[in-house]
Design an enzyme around this catalytic site. Structure first.
Site, short mmCIF file in Angstrom:
data_model
loop_
_atom_site.label_atom_id
_atom_site.label_comp_id
_atom_site.label_asym_id
_atom_site.label_seq_id
_atom_site.Cartn_x
_atom_site.Cartn_y
_atom_site.Cartn_z
N LYS A 1 -39.03 -21.54 71.56
CA LYS A 1 -38.01 -20.48 71.61
C LYS A 1 -37.43 -20.38 73.02
CE LYS A 1 -39.46 -16.54 70.05
NZ LYS A 1 -39.90 -15.16 69.79
N GLY B 1 -43.49 -7.11 76.04
CA GLY B 1 -43.99 -6.47 74.82
C GLY B 1 -43.91 -7.37 73.60
N ASP B 2 -44.52 -6.91 72.54
CA ASP B 2 -44.42 -7.52 71.20
C ASP B 2 -44.88 -6.40 70.26
OD1 ASP B 2 -44.06 -10.47 69.99
OD2 ASP B 2 -45.63 -9.50 68.85
N LYS C 1 -44.13 -17.36 79.83
CA LYS C 1 -43.37 -16.16 79.49
C LYS C 1 -43.58 -15.86 78.03
CE LYS C 1 -40.58 -12.81 80.24
NZ LYS C 1 -41.69 -11.96 79.70
N THR D 1 -33.69 -8.06 71.23
CA THR D 1 -34.17 -8.90 70.12
C THR D 1 -33.34 -8.62 68.87
OG1 THR D 1 -36.37 -8.75 71.11
CG2 THR D 1 -36.23 -9.71 68.92
N GLN E 1 -43.36 -19.66 71.14
CA GLN E 1 -42.67 -19.16 72.32
C GLN E 1 -42.19 -20.30 73.22
OE1 GLN E 1 -43.01 -15.41 72.62
NE2 GLN E 1 -41.08 -15.74 73.71
N SER F 1 -35.32 -10.90 78.74
CA SER F 1 -36.42 -10.84 79.70
C SER F 1 -36.14 -11.76 80.89
CB SER F 1 -37.74 -11.26 79.05
OG SER F 1 -38.30 -10.20 78.32
N ASN G 1 -39.07 -1.75 67.05
CA ASN G 1 -37.99 -2.01 68.01
C ASN G 1 -37.00 -3.06 67.49
OD1 ASN G 1 -37.40 -4.28 70.23
ND2 ASN G 1 -37.08 -2.27 71.13
N LYS H 1 -48.45 -16.28 75.45
CA LYS H 1 -48.53 -15.07 74.63
C LYS H 1 -49.90 -14.44 74.84
CE LYS H 1 -45.89 -13.00 71.53
NZ LYS H 1 -44.43 -13.09 71.32
N1 GLU Z 1 -42.37 -10.79 72.20
C1 GLU Z 1 -41.01 -11.25 72.29
C2 GLU Z 1 -40.87 -12.58 71.59
O1 GLU Z 1 -41.51 -12.81 70.59
C3 GLU Z 1 -40.45 -11.20 73.70
C4 GLU Z 1 -41.20 -11.96 74.75
C5 GLU Z 1 -40.70 -11.71 76.17
O2 GLU Z 1 -39.74 -10.99 76.36
O3 GLU Z 1 -41.32 -12.29 77.05
O4 GLU Z 1 -40.07 -13.42 71.93
#
Ligand code: GLU
Length: 447
Positions: free
Chosen positions: A116, A167-168, A92, A212, A113, A379, A243, A128
């Site tokens: 996190k 997204g990112d 994810k 976020t 990630q 998410s 965003n 990612k």
């Molecule tokens: N890009 C976001 C992050 O850095 C969200 C990733 C997601 O929702 O999968 O955590």
């Protein structure tokens, strides 16, 4: 060998095996620099080479993305998806479209990630992806053609139970719509759970767009509360104008703080009365213009080209633009100007020198993997709603987000205390995340 020596030699190994990937090296150093106390307590993780496994992605996909611009000229970009770790759930993590994207960037983001996502307590692994595509100045049709070509390769690697992108930077609702449309067309499946950050028409979740930024504001509020303080009357500087920044500003205002400055890559705006979020949204998201357009409407606000937003004095700094946007010197300026809390909406926005400055100053410093986990947590809530064909109200979704952030803060805070590093959210976040993911990896056997 002593634990820290072993970790240092592991860092050397990662550097040798992954040459030229400076941001990945930085992210690995940051985590491996914190977890020695956890390894002292859990020698079984070292015996099973869990750290070696965490530093090596399970799968790395690199592909060609050919597309045609509006003039008929052909462009070839490079697409990536790094499926880093799936011990806790499907991979994810977001997709980043930015001209500087390379494998080292995607690996740093994927590595972050994993930890996190573990911190959120939700059943999601880490990954990612992205491309070295620059969406700036491109028409909607060009962006659509790029997204369709990108998905024509990516679709075979992703799925509700496999890998769930979102997204990112450079990938928002418009891009997710095009990507989902192409995935649906190729597979002939209305598989809502394959992507998150979708529009509300296609199984998107309330509060995902805001999550976020809202989450970062909640995290800072929790750090302030732990010190008997609050956002009330605080002067806040937010970098970025995308965003994350927009919804950070909105929530800080609701919580009683005042955001006086925000920025984009060309400069920054100071608005002593408080940034007008609606106007910022219009300029950046609807008009897709530069931030300087803000002062064309708000005449009493000030635009400064080419300068650093960190020169603006504040009580709270919320870097929400990109990696390594706060140097050691800029961190020192912030502290000198009275900054007492930092909440990272962006991923790894502070250089290692800057982190040292914040930690030594005694400021409450919330690292990205803790402070900005609200996005990916929302998410996971979107995946949950897709799996049960449900959709929650805005209020219910925001309440869940708030509960998750409160729990993440409590876990980082308590872990730092437990390991004798009270108040150090870097240690708290890294150790809490590492022990969760390491336990999951170990229990799966040697896979
Ligand atoms: N890009 C976001 C992050 O850095 C969200 C990733 C997601 O929702 O999968 O955590």
């Amino acid at each position: 060998m002593r634990v820290q020596e072993r970790l240092d030699s592991l860092i050397d190994e990662v550097l040798q095996r992954n040459p030229g990937e400076a941001e990945f090296h930085q992210a690995v150093r940051e985590v491996l620099g914190s977890i020695a106390p956890a390894l002292d307590k859990h020698p079984e993780f070292a015996d099973a080479k869990i750290i070696e496994r965490l530093c090596e992605p399970e799968r790395q996909i690199i592909f060609r993305v050919p597309w045609e611009d509006d003039q008929g000229e052909v462009h070839i970009n490079r697409g990536f998806r790094v499926e880093f770790n799936s011990a806790l759930g499907p991979y994810k993590g977001g997709l980043r479209f930015h001209r500087d994207v390379g494998l080292g960037t995607i690996k740093f983001l994927g590595f972050e990630q994993v930890f996190k996502n573990a911190l959120t307590g939700m059943p999601i692994g880490g990954g990612k992806g992205g491309a070295d595509f620059d969406p700036r100045g491109r028409s909607d049709r060009e962006v659509m053609r790029f997204c369709q070509s990108f998905m024509t390769e990516l679709y075979r690697h992703i799925g509700e139970y496999t890998d769930v992108p979102a997204g990112d930077v450079g990938v928002g609702g418009r891009e997710i719509g095009f990507l989902f449309g192409q995935y649906k067309r190729i597979t002939n499946r209305y598989e809502s759970g394959v992507l998150t950050g979708k529009s509300l028409h296609h199984g998107g979740a309330q509060v995902r767009t805001e999550a976020t930024g809202y989450g970062a504001a909640f995290f800072v509020e929790e750090m302030l509360r732990a010190r008997g303080d609050s956002f009330d009357g605080k002067q806040v500087v937010v970098s970025g104008a995308g965003n994350v920044a927009i919804y950070t500003i909105e929530k800080v205002h609701q919580l009683g703080g005042r955001v006086v400055a925000c920025s984009d890559s060309s400069g920054f705006v100071v608005d002593e009365k408080g940034i007008d979020v609606e106007l910022l949204r219009q300029v950046k998201e609807v008009d897709r213009a530069r931030i300087s357009a803000y002062v064309d409407v708000r005449r009493d606000a000030d635009y400064r080209a080419g300068a650093s937003v960190w020169e603006v004095p504040c009580d709270v700094a919320m870097p929400s633009a990109t990696q390594n946007e706060i140097s050691g010197a800029q961190a020192a300026t912030l502290v000198r100007n009275g900054c007492i809390a930092v909440g990272e909406g962006a991923n790894m926005p502070t250089t290692p020198e800057g982190v040292d400055v914040f930690l030594e100053s005694g400021a409450a410093y919330g690292p990205g993997k803790a402070a900005n986990c609200g996005g990916v947590a929302a998410s996971a809530l979107e995946m949950q709603q897709n799996a049960s064909r449900d959709s929650w109200s805005f209020e219910q979704s925001e309440r869940r987000l708030r509960e998750i952030i409160t729990a993440v803060h409590a876990s980082c805070h308590a872990t730092a205390e437990e390991y004798g590093m009270g108040g150090n959210y870097v240690a708290g976040a890294n150790i809490a995340a590492f022990t969760r993911v390491a336990g999951a990896v170990l229990a799966l056997g040697l896979v």
